[in-house]
Design a protein around this motif. Structure first.
Motif, mmCIF file in Angstrom:
data_model
loop_
_atom_site.group_PDB
_atom_site.id
_atom_site.type_symbol
_atom_site.label_atom_id
_atom_site.label_comp_id
_atom_site.label_asym_id
_atom_site.label_seq_id
_atom_site.Cartn_x
_atom_site.Cartn_y
_atom_site.Cartn_z
ATOM 1 N N SER B 257 0.783 -1.169 0.043
ATOM 2 C CA SER B 257 0.139 -0.056 0.030
ATOM 3 C C SER B 257 0.992 1.194 -0.020
ATOM 4 O O SER B 257 0.385 2.360 0.061
ATOM 5 C CB SER B 257 -0.901 -0.142 1.022
ATOM 6 N N MET B 258 2.086 1.195 0.078
ATOM 7 C CA MET B 258 3.076 2.358 0.161
ATOM 8 C C MET B 258 3.559 2.720 -1.302
ATOM 9 O O MET B 258 4.030 1.909 -2.116
ATOM 10 C CB MET B 258 4.240 2.163 0.645
ATOM 11 N N LYS B 259 2.972 3.830 -1.675
ATOM 12 C CA LYS B 259 3.309 4.266 -3.159
ATOM 13 C C LYS B 259 4.315 5.350 -2.821
ATOM 14 O O LYS B 259 4.928 5.617 -4.111
ATOM 15 C CB LYS B 259 2.124 4.732 -3.923
ATOM 16 N N SER B 260 4.386 5.968 -1.959
ATOM 17 C CA SER B 260 5.273 7.154 -1.841
ATOM 18 C C SER B 260 6.395 6.969 -1.067
ATOM 19 O O SER B 260 6.577 6.207 -0.236
ATOM 20 C CB SER B 260 4.497 8.372 -1.157
ATOM 21 N N GLY B 261 7.473 7.811 -1.344
ATOM 22 C CA GLY B 261 8.620 7.639 -0.529
ATOM 23 C C GLY B 261 9.402 6.480 -0.596
ATOM 24 O O GLY B 261 10.055 6.021 0.430
ATOM 25 N N ILE B 262 9.415 5.942 -1.796
ATOM 26 C CA ILE B 262 10.303 4.866 -1.857
ATOM 27 C C ILE B 262 11.597 5.093 -2.296
ATOM 28 O O ILE B 262 12.057 5.926 -3.297
ATOM 29 C CB ILE B 262 9.745 3.749 -3.013
ATOM 30 N N LEU B 263 12.674 4.818 -1.561
ATOM 31 C CA LEU B 263 14.114 5.258 -1.944
ATOM 32 C C LEU B 263 14.572 4.334 -3.173
ATOM 33 O O LEU B 263 15.098 4.941 -4.194
ATOM 34 C CB LEU B 263 14.726 4.800 -0.731
ATOM 35 N N ILE B 278 15.126 6.523 -6.467
ATOM 36 C CA ILE B 278 14.349 7.565 -7.024
ATOM 37 C C ILE B 278 15.174 8.905 -7.402
ATOM 38 O O ILE B 278 16.078 9.117 -6.892
ATOM 39 C CB ILE B 278 13.612 8.060 -5.702
ATOM 40 N N THR B 296 12.335 3.004 2.732
ATOM 41 C CA THR B 296 11.528 1.854 2.266
ATOM 42 C C THR B 296 12.154 1.162 0.836
ATOM 43 O O THR B 296 12.464 2.246 -0.154
ATOM 44 C CB THR B 296 10.274 2.540 1.847
ATOM 45 N N ARG C 189 16.843 15.109 -2.265
ATOM 46 C CA ARG C 189 16.026 14.062 -1.899
ATOM 47 C C ARG C 189 15.826 14.393 -0.425
ATOM 48 O O ARG C 189 16.745 13.836 0.546
ATOM 49 C CB ARG C 189 16.462 12.565 -2.289
ATOM 50 N N GLY C 213 10.135 8.785 6.705
ATOM 51 C CA GLY C 213 9.324 7.764 6.191
ATOM 52 C C GLY C 213 8.941 7.892 4.602
ATOM 53 O O GLY C 213 8.746 7.087 3.905
ATOM 54 N N ARG C 214 9.163 9.300 4.080
ATOM 55 C CA ARG C 214 9.076 9.523 2.794
ATOM 56 C C ARG C 214 10.261 10.338 2.318
ATOM 57 O O ARG C 214 10.876 10.863 2.926
ATOM 58 C CB ARG C 214 7.810 10.668 2.854
ATOM 59 N N ILE C 215 10.142 10.294 0.891
ATOM 60 C CA ILE C 215 11.296 11.054 0.232
ATOM 61 C C ILE C 215 10.534 12.255 -0.626
ATOM 62 O O ILE C 215 9.897 11.712 -1.579
ATOM 63 C CB ILE C 215 12.289 10.304 -0.531
ATOM 64 N N LEU D 23 -5.150 2.375 4.556
ATOM 65 C CA LEU D 23 -3.969 2.827 4.269
ATOM 66 C C LEU D 23 -3.056 1.919 4.924
ATOM 67 O O LEU D 23 -1.812 1.728 4.343
ATOM 68 C CB LEU D 23 -3.903 4.280 4.958
ATOM 69 N N ARG D 27 1.095 -2.162 6.051
ATOM 70 C CA ARG D 27 2.361 -1.934 6.348
ATOM 71 C C ARG D 27 2.708 -2.667 7.529
ATOM 72 O O ARG D 27 2.676 -2.141 8.664
ATOM 73 C CB ARG D 27 2.205 -0.336 6.852
#
Lengths: 665, 373, 421, 177
Positions: B257-263, B278, B296, C189, C213-215, D23, D27
């Motif tokens: 479910s994680m789509k954002s902030g993927i390194l 990224i 992530t 980034r 946790g986000r980039i 959401l 996770r």
């Protein structure tokens, strides 16, 4: 358990057992014949509740104001030493929380509670005891919020309380716990209040008053209550998640577990943006009553004003992410929310044009109430235009979280909302208290507030554009720029302005005291007003109207006073307001049923407050709170809305719930 | 003057505080029992104060009223309950704190009921009025508490039964119980001429059956499978081997479910491992993760065989003997065209016990360097 | 005094917002005086380092173009509305006229007045749309830097890459000052180790939050060499006000010099010097959190800092090249004296590179600040560093605690730190 | 009217909780995953039980409207019993999950799962208490106002809680992550 309460008090309930006279119920009797403070604490009268909302809100206006003054004092000079970093963070958090949840919303509730039934031609709200419950829950919430000052420090995460900064690691004191609980409880109170007011508006209008003949103030309150009903549960979810995280170790905002901090921001702003309209629309409603009265002209484009208010409410739910342009949403959603935000400027613009055109061709009487209303139009326009500049998302990335935003929303909320509320104070004071606020002191009050407000918040536009971020406990010479007109100059002006603003507000308080002591007794229709609340005495009787008015027109009261001459087409006065009121008294209804006072609303609120403390201090207190809530809410449900005969001491033989009115000659 | 009613209340308050004192000395000063006893004492003194203040128990007037009262005091079960509570309290003190608490609850409830009933019975000479007064004072407490108690008893007893039997039988029991309730309901509704006693009998029977079986089930404990699950902690450790493991890989995830902030995204395609960062278009051979930073990594398998991504994060010494243990983290087994996420937070730089690598068991000789500066 | 041609006008525009509009209605007669005042101010106002109207790079210029569309437009609309209101207030004051006709409005006027703002806004909307996608573009990036926020400083790490022909062979880690080559499209980034922060260099681009946790991606590009100030703009706890940053743009050649220097390990101080004693103090105290590359323990093994065991965020600034930066402690305090600072900040673009690369020379070292910091850091910059109040954060500090160093230790440390070029 | 508004408000409350769950359900850094521990047959049965209680609630409402108070008491009791059984099923489910290693604080999935279903469970429990109390009120003849309307309002609430469960059951249990 709103559901079991009956909307209208019906005739006396018959008892199964014959009642032996001369026996009272002792302590389980209802507080029907209370006097003194009890008559306020246990009351279900919408007018008394409205006044209590007002007093409560005014108290917290002063508290929030003192907090704001301390903030300005700290920022007057570089590297200010008045407050420590920790205390400053608590101060700006509580300033915002207090002003929004404990001043603005309760003050709007005060006006709504007091004037809604009067403008609708109703005897009371739909659920009088729920109304009282809403008030007392708000008081419980306010007390819990502010108790934190004395119990280890107030919340320090900003009123937006972004996670993870509000989590147990980053804000270890109990302040945030009290904050979440206080806001939840106050929010629950508002939710109950808003359901009550919606039902009141939809079900209890006087005969003949169609929705499109309803005063705009009622319309705006209706929109606001719908906004509340649908936005409060969302913040409740966010607050519940945060409470569970802080008190029970849940992981909702624990980034190490993969949590997304933006979840909080979305939930918060889905509530937070409609909340902005919750704050401003009642003020719009107030000045939409004041402007036509003092221009001696009906509102220009009534349907447009109504529908623009409704569409502001609707679109207000679709723009929350414009608070999050800098959080990395992705260009497509940024663009969508940017456009939606611009769209909301259109109905707002419609309102400003309609107000201006209402005055066009009028006969303007510059009373203090009118001055405040005009002040709102001007100041709100400035706030609205600066709002458009950061609806442009790229431009917003330079402006957001700087003083430019502080300037923007203070023009909207102080220049808009507070000026609207003050307009309401001056307009309706004679109605509520039967005395006229002094116009001369009012003039001082107005002009000092205008000057102070512009001096305080005007320079903040420049500060923001020069790059001073918000929420900093100090600013530094190193980033202040050179020359005379740098951070230092503008910060000083702003702090000076806040002092002038304070003096302006002090004039209002002086005016209250002066009026209470030496104020002129108000005539029954001091402003040649237009709506139904003026067709009764000032202050209104407990039962509001001697006879429920039958409505034929928008602005019915005005049309009862003036009529167009059939031949010339000119307006001719056919009656004074005073005469109309006397006529109503002469034709008073014989039997009027009023709901009786009750212990239960405040008992439930005490239980909820106890539960709140229990969440912070341990399960045993929680259990006590739950039991109190259970017991008193069942007491609430099982109690008829009108007291029974045996509730009187000595017991009545029937009919004491009925007010017999002797017709006046 | 101290009225009769308040004497009674003050007496209980005194006894309560005495009990608390004894409890404190003999058993445990910080126990919840002390709190409860003190609570009773305080509550009763408040009630006593109120009665004293309002004078509702005024002996002079009341005693007159009783003599002329047409209705004798109704039968009362409160003394019995009070005694039962006392027994429970004593038994609980020596055996089980839950029984002790139950005793306190029973005593408090019975005490309040008794006190208010006797007060109401003297309120007037009209028994109907007296009943009305009692109900006014008590129903708002009785109703929700009784209902809440009923829910609690049913829910707890029922769940104990379900916990004790196997999942299949549990579902069947669930159906049977629900159907029985429904059936009895319909039966009563249709057969209007059923005797009240027989209805009562059925209800009592049902209640007893539920309580007894619940009690037995509670005593016999949870079913074997749950006990072993709790003891062995099936899901608490990750198995990073080449083959699928019994618990960790059971019903593994198919999407994330994680789509954002993927390194970085690491792919397996035609048996080849590749990584993409990224912000950069070209594939890279090294993934840099800042120290102590949540990162992530997505793992995407495009091959037919199941694979998992393993992060080898150096070694650590275990205990004082200096035995060295590898630190690894991994995804579940990932099927064709499926994606899984690996959340990493690496506290030690790769210079300390490195080198760190990403590998896929089964694809030997291929790795992607993981640099933690 | 600004040298940018556009500046005076922009200031004037801003001041219209702050001053004239709000008070214009209040006192019409003074409008002219105020207008004069505005011009006067425009002439006098000097540039603040974080001014949002002085773009120094491509992205900020794009934003500025949009600002130049929407601000004047808003100004014109505002003036028009106020003129209308002023006219109405003057024209229809109570002069004893009869009660006016009770007209309820005019739908045609209403609809017109709805459509006009809608049209104006749709024009703005088109430009906004274009601007958003322009700024989100990342596919022509020339350089990548990882930016990590934590309470209350920024860490920059440059992954191994080749930039304009300059090879960064092993990752560079630095803090406080971001160094970038000019005319290069740099992609940041951003992420965070604890709470949400926000990265903002107004002269180069708008702000972008650093969310744990986000980039998040933010592009910077600078036209000319120079030093550009910024500040954390998302409230991040106690010392939010002290969390600053500076972006330093260097000519590509100067940048290559900087990279070469950053990739060197720290030099061993001379034998029997005060600095060598300082190294001992450092190994005793500071190494718990602060890494110095190349530093060896007494037994000859590499000394590796363990901030994760002592600080909640698990990171502390790498001090290997402390003296190549001219600020410290989250860019909140100057490491150079105010004179030296002025020289760097006001250096012409041609001379800037050399001035910056010189680093902190002994005569420029701001001993007062550095010593005060070493003596008691949390007194200088509020931090959660009370050893008795760490229960909620697993016993770890958030920020630098007071190390209770003796004055002689401080002397030694200062001597050692000033060798870290 | 007020009940409808209240339920509208509740929709958003559950909406928020469901979004949170959606959401977060994938996770997981440690502990069991949803697909590993859900017992679909069991939950289907308990959903069915709750659905049946909606049916009996309808019967209760209609018999009250017919002023057949004996039957309405009966159906209220049956509804309450079915509701209590459902709550019992939930207590069982939570205990079983806990034994399998899924504590409230284990991971994001567990926190959001327990919060969502727990909130629903509390709503059911409150409903059961209201039903039982209502039965008591009717037999004691102590109601205030129109009895049929009161039963109908509580019925409304009960149906709402039911519908929410159907949504939760579909989204949480049936649709795989």
């Amino acid at each position: 358990m709103a559901i079991i309460e009956r909307p209208t008090p019906t005739a006396a309930i018959t008892l199964r057992a014959p009642v032996t006279p001369a026996q009272s119920m002792g302590i389980v009797r209802r507080p029907v014949t209370s006097t003194g403070w009890k008559s306020w604490v246990f009351t279900v009268d919408h007018k008394k509740i409205g006044i209590m909302y007002g007093v409560f809100a005014m108290f917290f206006f002063i508290v929030g104001g003192v907090e704001a003054l301390l903030i300005r004092l700290q920022l007057a000079t570089p590297d200010g030493k008045v407050l420590s970093a920790d205390l400053y963070n608590q101060m700006f958090t509580m300033h915002a929380t207090t002003m929004i949840f404990l001043f603005a919303m309760p003050m709007a509730a005060a006006f709504a509670n007091y004037f809604l039934p009067l403008q609708l031609g109703a005897r009371d709200v739909a659920f009088p005891r729920l109304n009282a419950l809403g008030l007392w829950l708000l008081v419980a919430g306010g007390l819990i919020l502010n108790a934190s000052w004395f119990l280890g420090g107030a919340a320090d995460g900003g009123w937006f309380m972004y996670s993870p900064n509000s989590g147990p690691v980053f804000s270890p004191s109990n302040g945030v716990d009290f904050w979440t609980l206080g806001v939840q409880i106050a929010g629950f109170g508002s939710l109950i209040g808003s359901i009550n007011l919606i039902v009141t508006i939809l079900n209890m209008r006087a005969p003949g008053m169609t929705l499109m003949k309803m005063p705009v103030f009622c319309w705006m309150i209706l929109v606001v209550q719908f906004l509340l009903v649908f936005s409060l549960p969302v913040i409740t979810v966010a607050l519940v998640l945060l409470t569970f995280q802080r008190s029970f170790g849940a992981t909702f905002f624990d980034v190490a577990q993969g949590a997304d901090p933006l979840l909080w921001q979305h939930l918060f702003w889905i509530f937070g943006h409609p909340e902005v309209y919750v704050l401003i629309l009642p003020a719009f409603g107030i000045i939409t009553e004041v402007l036509p009265t003092f221009s001696r002209k009906p509102l220009f484009g009534y349907p447009f004003v109504v529908f623009s208010g409704a569409s502001i409410g609707l679109v207000g739910f679709g723009v929350w992410s414009h608070h999050m342009f800098a959080t990395g949403l992705g260009p497509i959603s940024v663009a969508a929310f940017s456009i939606a935000t611009m769209a909301i400027a259109i109905p707002t613009g419609v309102k400003i044009f309609n107000w201006t055109l209402t005055m066009w061709g009028g006969k303007i009487w510059y009373s203090t109430a009118m001055k405040f209303s005009i002040g709102l139009i001007v100041l709100f326009t400035i706030g609205g235009l600066s709002g458009v500049t950061h609806a442009v998302a790229p431009s917003d990335t330079q402006q957001t979280d700087t003083y430019y935003i502080v300037a923007h929303f203070h023009y909207v909320l102080f220049g808009g909302m507070v000026f609207g509320l003050f307009s309401g104070f001056y307009y309706w004071w004679p109605k509520v208290f039967g005395k006229m606020l002094n116009e001369k002191l009012g003039g001082w009050n107005f002009w000092l507030m205008v000057i102070g407000m512009n001096m305080t918040f005007g320079p903040m536009h420049i500060l923001g554009l020069q790059g001073q971020p918000r929420r900093m406990y100090v600013w530094t010479e190193a980033r202040a720029g050179e020359g005379l007109f740098n951070f230092g100059f503008w910060n000083k002006i702003a702090s000076l302005g806040s002092l002038i603003l304070t003096i302006g507000i002090l004039f209002f308080l002086i005016n209250i005291v002066y009026t209470a002591r030496k104020g002129k007794i108000a005539p029954l229709d001091p402003w040649d007003a237009r709506t139904l609340e003026w067709i009764t005495t000032s202050p209104p009787k407990e039962h509001n109207f001697d006879r429920i008015p039958v409505v034929h027109h928008l602005d019915d009261f005005f049309h009862r006073k003036y009529q167009e001459d059939a031949t010339t087409g000119e307006l001719v006065q056919i009656a004074t307001g005073e005469q109309l009121v006397r006529a109503e008294e002469a034709n008073a209804d014989a039997h009027i049923h009023l709901p009786s006072p009750s212990y239960w609303p405040i008992a439930i609120a005490v239980g909820v407050g106890t539960l709140g403390f229990g969440v912070v201090y341990g399960v045993p207190i929680m259990i006590v709170g739950v039991l109190m809530i259970l017991g008193s809410s069942f007491g609430f449900v099982l109690e008829p809305s009108v007291a029974q005969d045996i509730d009187y001491d000595p017991p009545a033989s029937g009919g004491q719930d009925t007010k017999e009115l002797a017709p006046l000659g | 003057m101290i009225t009769t009613g308040s004497k009674y209340c003050f007496g209980i308050a005194g006894l309560g505080s005495l009990g608390a004192l004894i409890y404190m000395i003999l058993i445990n000063p910080s126990d919840v029992g002390v709190l409860a006893l003190l609570g009773i004492a305080i509550a009763m003194s408040i009630v006593g104060g109120v009665t004293q203040f309002t004078g509702d128990f005024d002996a002079d007037t009341v005693s007159d009223a009783i003599t002329v009262s047409a209705s004798a005091p109704a039968n009362s079960m409160w003394p019995l309950l009070l005694a039962l509570g006392g027994v429970l309290l004593l038994v609980g003190m020596t055996t089980n704190p839950i029984i002790f608490l139950l005793g306190i609850v029973v005593i408090v409830a019975a005490g309040i009921e008794w006190a208010l009933q006797s007060w109401a019975e003297r309120a007037s000479e009209d028994s109907a009025f007296n009943r009305f007064v009692r109900e006014r004072a008590l129903t708002s407490l009785e109703l929700p508490l009784l209902a809440g108690g009923a829910v609690a008893v049913i829910a707890i007893a029922f769940s104990r039964i379900m916990l004790a039997v196997s999942p299949e039988n549990g579902a069947i029991i669930f159906i049977v119980v629900a159907t029985a309730v429904l059936a009895v309901g319909f039966l009563i509704a249709v057969k209007t001429n059923l005797k009240k006693t027989s209805i009562t009998a059925v209800c009592v029977l049902g209640a007893v059956a539920l309580l007894v079986s619940g009690g037995i089930a509670g005593q016999s404990g949870n079913r074997e499978q749950l006990v072993s699950a709790a003891a062995e902690e099936h899901y608490s450790h990750k198995d990073c081997e080449e083959t699928a493991s019994k618990y960790f890989d059971k019903n593994s995830e198919k999407t994330v479910s994680m789509k954002s902030g993927i390194l970085a995204t690491i792919r397996v395609k035609d048996g080849k491992l590749s990584a993409q960062l990224i912000g950069l278009d070209a594939p890279v051979a090294t993934v840099t993760v800042a120290r102590s930073n949540q990162a992530t990594i997505l793992f995407r398998n495009l091959d037919d065989e199941e694979h998992r991504l393993v992060a080898n994060l150096g070694v650590k010494k275990v205990g004082e003997t200096g035995v060295v243990e590898k630190i690894v983290d991994c995804t579940q087994m990932t099927g064709k065209n499926q994606t899984q996420a690996l959340l990493l937070k690496i506290n030690k730089p790769s210079a300390s016990s490195g080198p760190y690598t990403f590998t896929v068991p089964g694809l030997e000789g291929q790795e992607i360097a993981l640099v933690v500066p | 005094m600004s040298h940018e041609g556009t500046l005076p006008v922009s200031k004037q525009n801003m001041t219209i917002f702050g001053g004239v509009k709000s008070q214009g209605r209040l006192n019409r007669k003074k409008t002219a005086v105020m207008a004069f005042g505005v011009l006067f101010m425009a002439g006098c106002a000097r540039d603040a380092p974080q001014d949002t109207w002085q773009p120094k790079g491509e992205n900020a210029s794009n934003i500025n173009t949009l600002q130049w569309i929407v601000f004047p437009l808003a100004g014109v609309v505002g003036v028009a509305v106020f003129a209308l209101i002023g006219f109405v207030l003057w024209r229809y004051r109570d002069k004893g006229q009869a009660i006016p006709h009770q007209s309820h409005g005019n739908p045609a006027v209403e609809i017109t007045l709805t459509i006009i703002p809608a049209l104006i806004l749709s024009v703005v909307g088109v430009f906004t749309f274009r601007g958003i996608f322009q700024l989100a573009q990342t596919n022509d990036t020339q350089m990548v830097i990882n930016v990590t926020g934590q309470q209350w400083w920024w860490e920059y790490d440059y992954p191994a890459q080749v930039v304009n022909g300059v090879e960064i062979s092993q990752p560079i880690i630095t803090a406080g000052q971001l160094v970038i080559p000019t005319d290069t499209k740099v992609l940041l980034r951003e992420t965070s180790r604890d709470v949400i922060h926000s990265y903002w260099i107004p002269a180069l681009n708008g702000k972008k939050d650093a969310v744990p946790g986000r980039i998040n991606l933010l592009r910077l590009q600078a036209y000319k060499p120079g030093i550009y100030a910024g500040q954390c703009t998302e409230f991040c706890g106690l010392s939010h006000a002290n969390m600053r940053m500076e972006a330093v743009a260097l000519e590509p050649a100067d940048f290559a010099t900087w990279v070469a220097n950053q990739q060197r390990n720290a030099q061993q101080p001379a034998q029997a010097s005060l600095a060598q004693e300082g190294e001992g103090v450092f190994l005793n105290q500071c190494i718990r959190c602060h890494q110095v590359n190349g530093l060896k323990k007494a037994d000859g093994t590499a000394a590796i800092a363990a901030p994760d065991e002592n600080v909640y965020s698990g990171a502390a600034p790498n001090l290997t090249h402390l003296m190549s930066r001219n600020t410290f402690a989250g860019a909140a305090f100057d490491l150079v004296t105010s004179d030296c600072r002025k020289n760097i900040w006001t250096a012409s673009p041609e001379q800037f590179g050399a001035a910056y690369l010189e680093g902190v020379s002994p005569k420029c070292l701001n001993q007062t600040n550095l010593r005060r910091w070493l003596r008691n850091a949390p007194e200088m910059k509020p931090m959660y560093a009370d050893p008795t109040k760490l229960a909620s954060s697993d016993g770890k500090y958030r920020g630098m605690p007071n190390l209770n160093l003796s004055e002689s230790d401080i002397d030694k440390l200062v001597a050692y730190l000033s060798t870290l070029k | 009217m007020a009940m409808w508004l209240f339920l509208g408000s509740e929709c958003l409350l559950f909406g928020g909780l469901i979004s949170t769950y959606m959401l977060y359900r994938g996770r997981i850094t440690q502990g069991p995953r949803p697909s590993q521990i859900f017992d679909i047959p069991f939950t289907s049965v308990s959903s069915f039980v709750l659905l049946m209680s909606s049916l009996t609630m309808v019967l209760a409402v209609t018999s009250t409207q017919r002023r057949d108070y004996e039957r309405s008491k009966l159906w209220l009791t049956v509804t309450a019993l079915l509701g209590a059984t459902f709550v019992g099923g939930q207590v069982y489910e939570f205990t079983a999950f806990y034994n399998e290693g899924l504590g409230f604080t284990t991971n994001l999935f567990s926190s959001s799962f327990y919060t969502l279903t727990g909130f629903h469970g509390v709503h059911v429990t409150v409903g059961v208490i209201m039903l039982m109390a209502l039965r008591g009120i009717i037999s004691k003849n102590r109601d205030t106002g129109d009895r049929a309307e009161v039963v109908e309002l509580i019925g409304l609430y009960w149906h709402f809680v039911d519908i929410v469960w159907i949504i939760i059951f579909t989204l949480v249990y049936l649709i795989p992550a």
